[in-house]
Design a protein around this motif. Structure first.
Motif, mmCIF file in Angstrom:
data_model
loop_
_atom_site.group_PDB
_atom_site.id
_atom_site.type_symbol
_atom_site.label_atom_id
_atom_site.label_comp_id
_atom_site.label_asym_id
_atom_site.label_seq_id
_atom_site.Cartn_x
_atom_site.Cartn_y
_atom_site.Cartn_z
ATOM 1 N N TRP A 332 24.090 51.627 27.535
ATOM 2 C CA TRP A 332 24.418 51.204 26.001
ATOM 3 C C TRP A 332 23.026 51.439 25.033
ATOM 4 O O TRP A 332 21.775 51.864 25.710
ATOM 5 C CB TRP A 332 24.760 49.899 25.809
ATOM 6 N N SER A 333 23.313 51.489 23.890
ATOM 7 C CA SER A 333 22.267 51.777 22.875
ATOM 8 C C SER A 333 22.691 51.365 21.593
ATOM 9 O O SER A 333 23.855 50.896 21.529
ATOM 10 C CB SER A 333 22.015 53.550 23.005
ATOM 11 N N VAL A 334 21.612 51.525 20.752
ATOM 12 C CA VAL A 334 21.782 51.187 19.310
ATOM 13 C C VAL A 334 22.125 52.085 18.393
ATOM 14 O O VAL A 334 21.440 53.258 18.629
ATOM 15 C CB VAL A 334 20.681 50.375 18.742
ATOM 16 N N LEU A 335 23.387 52.188 17.628
ATOM 17 C CA LEU A 335 23.675 53.260 16.932
ATOM 18 C C LEU A 335 22.818 53.487 15.992
ATOM 19 O O LEU A 335 22.406 52.535 15.177
ATOM 20 C CB LEU A 335 25.070 53.017 16.414
ATOM 21 N N PRO A 336 22.457 54.766 15.789
ATOM 22 C CA PRO A 336 21.587 54.901 14.616
ATOM 23 C C PRO A 336 22.015 54.613 13.458
ATOM 24 O O PRO A 336 23.103 54.835 13.065
ATOM 25 C CB PRO A 336 21.185 56.355 14.631
ATOM 26 N N GLU A 337 21.032 54.070 12.447
ATOM 27 C CA GLU A 337 21.586 53.744 10.884
ATOM 28 C C GLU A 337 22.465 54.718 10.269
ATOM 29 O O GLU A 337 23.340 54.476 9.567
ATOM 30 C CB GLU A 337 20.502 53.333 10.112
ATOM 31 N N GLU A 338 21.716 55.899 10.433
ATOM 32 C CA GLU A 338 22.520 57.037 9.840
ATOM 33 C C GLU A 338 23.963 57.316 10.285
ATOM 34 O O GLU A 338 24.833 58.106 9.234
ATOM 35 C CB GLU A 338 21.870 58.512 9.667
ATOM 36 N N GLU A 339 24.515 56.716 11.442
ATOM 37 C CA GLU A 339 25.631 56.840 11.792
ATOM 38 C C GLU A 339 26.450 55.933 11.687
ATOM 39 O O GLU A 339 27.759 55.594 12.191
ATOM 40 C CB GLU A 339 25.671 57.249 13.494
ATOM 41 N N ARG A 340 26.000 54.724 10.934
ATOM 42 C CA ARG A 340 26.684 53.432 10.551
ATOM 43 C C ARG A 340 27.560 53.498 9.492
ATOM 44 O O ARG A 340 28.497 52.860 9.090
ATOM 45 C CB ARG A 340 25.802 52.399 10.747
ATOM 46 N N ARG A 341 27.469 54.649 8.542
ATOM 47 C CA ARG A 341 28.222 54.670 7.292
ATOM 48 C C ARG A 341 29.337 55.209 7.595
ATOM 49 O O ARG A 341 29.745 56.224 7.362
ATOM 50 C CB ARG A 341 27.407 55.552 6.323
ATOM 51 N N ILE A 342 30.338 54.277 7.472
ATOM 52 C CA ILE A 342 31.639 54.560 7.888
ATOM 53 C C ILE A 342 32.711 53.978 6.691
ATOM 54 O O ILE A 342 32.303 52.733 6.491
ATOM 55 C CB ILE A 342 32.267 53.996 9.188
ATOM 56 N N GLN A 343 33.540 54.830 6.256
ATOM 57 C CA GLN A 343 34.578 54.197 5.460
ATOM 58 C C GLN A 343 35.528 53.683 6.117
ATOM 59 O O GLN A 343 36.440 54.535 6.361
ATOM 60 C CB GLN A 343 35.004 55.379 4.170
ATOM 61 N N TRP A 344 35.716 52.279 6.014
ATOM 62 C CA TRP A 344 36.870 51.694 6.791
ATOM 63 C C TRP A 344 38.187 51.959 6.160
ATOM 64 O O TRP A 344 39.160 52.111 6.877
ATOM 65 C CB TRP A 344 36.575 50.312 7.046
ATOM 66 N N ASP A 345 38.383 51.936 4.979
ATOM 67 C CA ASP A 345 39.379 52.261 4.333
ATOM 68 C C ASP A 345 40.104 53.562 4.148
ATOM 69 O O ASP A 345 39.107 54.302 3.964
ATOM 70 C CB ASP A 345 39.552 51.448 2.785
#
Length: 345
Positions: A332-345
């Motif tokens: 397991w690893s920490v998801l990089p911050e630049e990959e956390r920008r997700i539009q949920w809607d």
């Protein structure tokens, strides 16, 4: 004379060698003694550390057993809301005791304590359900209604749909006086699925055999289980107790819960809010990030769940396949911050 001179020189050299040897012997002895003393101190420190950890483990075992017994007594005689609320408060104390003890508890002891806690939490949810007013009972008039009753919405042969699939409340079986405590979806693919707060409140949610689906669960369920899912996105409001993830791949989850258990899952991103520690076993390619999903009314759902919104151990993960504390798990690893920008809607 020359021979005598050589003999004298040899003797002189021999004396010098003996002197050097006599000088080196104490140095070697001193070095050996120093190493011996260091080893004695190391063993002594290790023994003291083990004694301290043993004392901590003994304290944990005694405190946990005492609180567990008190909670079981309250749940066994839990015929009033007040007693159930006292049980809930003690369960929160048990959860804190576990959280404070994870650094010195053996992996097996930690797992056993968390399983006991999960069972007690499930019993508490069941007692709360039993105290709720029961719906009026009416016999079904047609057998067809009974045959079509189900606890989990399913459509094994349903074609792909682009719209939102909302499900009606679970139907009761004939002769069942109380509403079902399990709801969810199964055997669906390429659909957008939703359940609202009134359907989910303190329910046990089961999601299984889903493929390429987006699932949105608004509200406060009691437990959540996702199994045999592939390529799915799951967004869920705060779960009062545990979230279980098993046999899944290529999924994205946003979940808030008291405890997360992940088994036999791979290549999955989890946006997590958890008050204890996440546990994983037989998993690879799991990435974690803080919980970021939001919707209207989520603050109220957090209050109803009993979760502390300000406490989040999203990156504090126990991998039961990697017990080395000084080396990070490769699973397991920490998801990089630049990959956390997700539009949920």
């Amino acid at each position: 004379m020359e021979t005598g001179g050589l003999s004298a020189a040899a003797l002189a050299n021999g004396d010098l060698g003996s002197q050097r040897e006599r000088t080196l012997v104490p140095e070697r002895l001193q070095k050996r003694e120093h190493e011996r003393q260091l080893e004695v101190e190391r063993r002594k420190q290790k023994r003291q550390d083990q004694e301290v950890e043993g004392e901590k483990s003994d304290f944990f075992a005694a405190a946990f057993a005492r609180e567990r017994s008190a909670v079981e007594d309250l749940l066994e005689s839990g015929e009033s809301v007040e007693r159930l609320e006292e049980a809930a408060a003690r369960l929160q104390g048990l959860q804190k005791l576990i959280n404070d003890s994870v650094l010195f508890l053996a992996a097996y002891d930690l797992r056993q304590a968390q399983e006991v806690l999960a069972r007690l939490q499930a019993t508490l949810a069941k007692r709360r359900q039993e105290l709720q007013p029961k719906k009026r009972f009416a016999f079904k008039t047609r057998k067809k209604d009974t045959a079509s009753a189900t606890q989990v919405d399913s459509a094994p042969d349903a074609p792909a749909a682009e719209g939102i699939q909302t499900s009606p409340p679970p139907l009761k079986k004939e002769g069942d006086f109380d509403s079902s405590s399990v709801c969810g979806f199964s055997n669906l693919q390429s659909q957008v699925l939703e359940k609202r707060a009134e359907e989910l409140h303190q329910q046990d949610v089961l999601l299984t055999q889903l493929r390429n689906c987006t699932i949105k669960l608004y509200g406060n369920p009691n437990t959540l289980r996702l199994t045999k899912a592939q390529g799915c996105t799951l967004l869920c409001g705060p779960v009062s107790t545990s979230v279980f993830l098993e046999d899944c791949s290529d999924c994205v989850l946003a979940v808030a819960c008291q405890q997360l258990r992940v088994h036999t899952t791979k290549d999955t991103r989890i946006f997590l809010q958890v008050t204890s520690r996440a546990i994983m076993e037989d998993c690879t390619g799991i990435q974690f990030a803080p919980y970021t999903w939001s919707y209207q009314g989520i603050d109220k759902d957090f209050e109803g769940s009993g979760l502390d919104k300000n406490k989040n151990n999203w990156n504090d993960v126990d991998d039961f396949n990697w017990l080395a504390r000084d080396v990070a798990s490769p699973n397991w690893s920490v998801l990089p911050e630049e990959e956390r920008r997700i539009q949920w809607d």
